[in-house]
Design an enzyme around this catalytic site. Structure first.
Site, mmCIF file in Angstrom:
data_model
loop_
_atom_site.group_PDB
_atom_site.id
_atom_site.type_symbol
_atom_site.label_atom_id
_atom_site.label_comp_id
_atom_site.label_asym_id
_atom_site.label_seq_id
_atom_site.Cartn_x
_atom_site.Cartn_y
_atom_site.Cartn_z
ATOM 1 N N ASP A 104 0.762 -1.249 0.000
ATOM 2 C CA ASP A 104 0.000 0.000 0.000
ATOM 3 C C ASP A 104 0.799 1.310 0.000
ATOM 4 O O ASP A 104 0.854 2.012 -0.985
ATOM 5 C CB ASP A 104 -0.952 0.024 1.206
ATOM 6 C CG ASP A 104 -1.844 -1.214 1.267
ATOM 7 O OD1 ASP A 104 -1.427 -2.279 0.781
ATOM 8 O OD2 ASP A 104 -2.952 -1.116 1.803
ATOM 9 N N GLU A 121 0.723 -8.042 12.490
ATOM 10 C CA GLU A 121 0.779 -7.846 11.036
ATOM 11 C C GLU A 121 2.200 -7.447 10.611
ATOM 12 O O GLU A 121 2.722 -7.927 9.614
ATOM 13 C CB GLU A 121 -0.221 -6.733 10.702
ATOM 14 C CG GLU A 121 -0.507 -6.513 9.242
ATOM 15 C CD GLU A 121 -1.486 -5.361 9.052
ATOM 16 O OE1 GLU A 121 -1.869 -4.691 10.041
ATOM 17 O OE2 GLU A 121 -1.870 -5.124 7.896
HETATM 18 C C1 2M8 Z 1 -3.251 -4.380 3.460
HETATM 19 O O1 2M8 Z 1 -4.078 -3.776 2.503
HETATM 20 C C2 2M8 Z 1 -5.471 -3.447 2.736
HETATM 21 C C3 2M8 Z 1 -6.061 -3.044 1.397
HETATM 22 O O2 2M8 Z 1 -5.981 -4.129 0.513
HETATM 23 C C4 2M8 Z 1 -5.692 -2.306 3.704
HETATM 24 O O3 2M8 Z 1 -4.730 -1.597 4.044
HETATM 25 O O4 2M8 Z 1 -6.839 -2.103 4.118
HETATM 26 C C5 2M8 Z 1 -1.949 -4.768 2.754
HETATM 27 O O5 2M8 Z 1 -0.946 -5.108 3.663
HETATM 28 C C6 2M8 Z 1 -2.203 -5.924 1.800
HETATM 29 O O6 2M8 Z 1 -1.021 -6.353 1.186
HETATM 30 C C7 2M8 Z 1 -2.876 -7.089 2.536
HETATM 31 O O7 2M8 Z 1 -3.205 -8.086 1.612
HETATM 32 C C8 2M8 Z 1 -4.127 -6.620 3.265
HETATM 33 C C9 2M8 Z 1 -4.740 -7.701 4.157
HETATM 34 O O8 2M8 Z 1 -3.763 -8.260 4.996
HETATM 35 O O9 2M8 Z 1 -3.850 -5.487 4.096
#
Ligand code: 2M8
Length: 465
Positions: free
Chosen positions: A189, A435
């Site tokens: 992101d 995370e």
């Molecule tokens: C994060 O992305 C999401 C949007 O897709 C968010 O910030 O809301 C990123 O780390 C992405 O790579 C990951 O797949 C997702 C869910 O873990 O979170």
């Protein structure tokens, strides 16, 4: 192959077994019935590359369940072959922003996806880790379970090939071997890799919207800024306007990046599909095609390698500019795991050594301030580095996992084992399968009980120490 047998490593300690139980507990807790929430609250739906890592974790508990994870995801595959980045499966009790109405994919005509779209999804994608997961599932399937799992892999395989074909064609109309990404949400992101491209975009006021992420975490400094979100949402609006049609997007859309990390994952994934070709009964045509994509990807990465820094360089297609930043993505040739054989062997051997030197240099894992010698998402030497902010500095276990796999495949087994040990120490410390982690203090950040962190923990724990 790292882990040939399911279950914990034969030399597992009491602490390892306890960590394994906790990791398994996270997957079971986040299991929504055939698919797994990426995280219990922050990410309540099914995410594409999360699912692939999650399947690797499930494979250590139940290979059938692991495959179900991917079958469900691929049931939402678009007719173009694209596997969407989110499948919105959680229902109204689990709010997430932005939800399906922002993407409005059922009204997309360019892809021919609507109205036959099998599920509510977004209209972009994420790195293709899935074939790596299927290979791991196969490796971990006990002999008695093989006939049934083989049948299911045979059924899934053409979908995986179609997914790779989409990336190798629609996302690479130049035939460069490098995948073009359309949105920061296609993986990492708020990585500083996108800063300049985003800064060029004049995002009109997107109107009022309420972010749930910062509220959920209670600390906005760990998340992308509103400046980023304004642009993310503006880009979604443009994708909608171009009806998710790749040709139109390529013609008019302002954010097109040749992403070397994403491209590297595709190289590794093409190799994994070739490894599975016999299991899946792949046709000669598919095998030849996969080998061509693999070779092209490897050549594409070799062409983006900068001998001076020892790093691979992303490319901004619209601005016709290199993106020269020291981030984890610079190690794309390592992540691709294809540095030793094939047509580009000579060229690649030098790159491998340069990459290994850069990895442990003071700009990356050799920075003495690091809590563990683990790769930060952005080099602490980079002005854009922020140790607590998402993809701008913290260590991400899933990236460490891709790296330990790559180092093992490339023969740097001692370094891989050290990184695995350090990663497990990081995860076993404070927090609950975070995370991401602050690189200097090791403090857990972001969501807790993040499924993919638990999943890679299970995989690491199965390897002998
Ligand atoms: C994060 O992305 C999401 C949007 O897709 C968010 O910030 O809301 C990123 O780390 C992405 O790579 C990951 O797949 C997702 C869910 O873990 O979170």
């Amino acid at each position: 192959m790292l882990n040939a047998a399911p279950g914990p490593a034969p030399d597992a300690t009491e602490e390892d077994l306890a960590l394994r139980d906790r990791a398994a507990g996270v997957l079971r807790e986040n299991d929504a019935g055939g698919w797994t929430r990426a995280a219990p609250r922050l990410y309540p739906h099914q995410w594409s590359w999360d699912s692939a890592f999650i399947a690797i974790g499930w494979a250590h508990l139940d290979t059938g369940r692991a495959l179900t994870e991917l079958e469900g995801l691929f049931a939402a595959q678009w007719p173009t072959g694209m596997v969407p980045h989110i499948v919105f499966r959680a229902g109204p009790d689990h709010p997430y922003f932005p939800g399906p109405e922002w993407w409005d994919c059922p009204n997309s005509v360019g892809t021919g996806a609507a109205p036959g779209l099998p599920a509510a999804t977004t209209g972009i994608c994420q790195p293709p880790v899935h074939a790596l997961a299927v290979r791991r599932i196969w490796e971990l399937t006990p002999p008695a379970g093989r006939p049934a799992i083989r049948e299911r892999i045979r059924a899934l395989y053409p979908r995986l090939v179609a997914w790779h074909r989409y990336l190798a064609t629609q996302r690479d109309p130049e035939g460069s071997g490098l995948v073009t990404t359309y949105h920061p949400w296609e993986g990492t992101d708020n990585s500083p890799r996108w800063d300049r491209a985003l800064a060029r975009i004049q995002a009109p006021d997107p109107g009022p919207y309420t972010r749930l992420d910062a509220r959920e975490l209670g600390d906005p400094s760990q998340r992308p800024a509103d400046w980023d979100y304004d642009r993310y949402l503006h880009l979604v609006g443009l994708l909608r306007k171009y009806r998710y049609d790749d040709a139109q997007i390529y013609r008019h859309y302002p954010f097109l990046i040749k992403d070397v990390f994403f491209s590297a994952v595709l190289v590794a994934a093409n190799a994994a599909l070739l490894d599975l070709a016999d299991v899946a009964g792949a046709s000669d045509g598919d095998r030849e095609q996969l080998a061509r994509w693999l070779d092209r990807g490897q050549a594409g990465l070799a062409a983006r390698f900068d001998a001076g820094s020892g790093l691979c360089v992303d490319y901004d297609v619209r601005a016709e500019q290199d993106i020269r930043l020291r981030t984890f993505a610079g190690f794309a040739p390592l992540f691709a795991r294809a540095l030793e054989d094939g047509q580009h062997a000579g060229q690649c051997a030098g790159q491998r050594d340069a990459q290994l030197r850069a990895l442990d240099s003071g700009d990356f894992c050799g920075d003495p301030r690091l809590r563990w010698r683990l790769l930060p998402s952005t080099s602490p030497a980079e002005p854009a580095f922020e140790p607590r902010t998402y993809w701008r500095g913290p260590v991400w276990p899933v990236i460490s996992w891709l790296l330990t796999e790559a180092l093992t495949a490339l023969g740097a087994t001692a370094r891989a084992a050290e990184m695995r040990r350090d990663s497990l120490a990081q995860i076993a410390g404070d927090g609950d399968f975070a995370e991401y982690y602050e690189p200097f203090t090791g403090k857990p950040l972001g969501s807790q009980c993040q499924s993919w962190t638990a999943a890679v923990t299970l995989d690491w724990l199965a390897a002998p120490r």
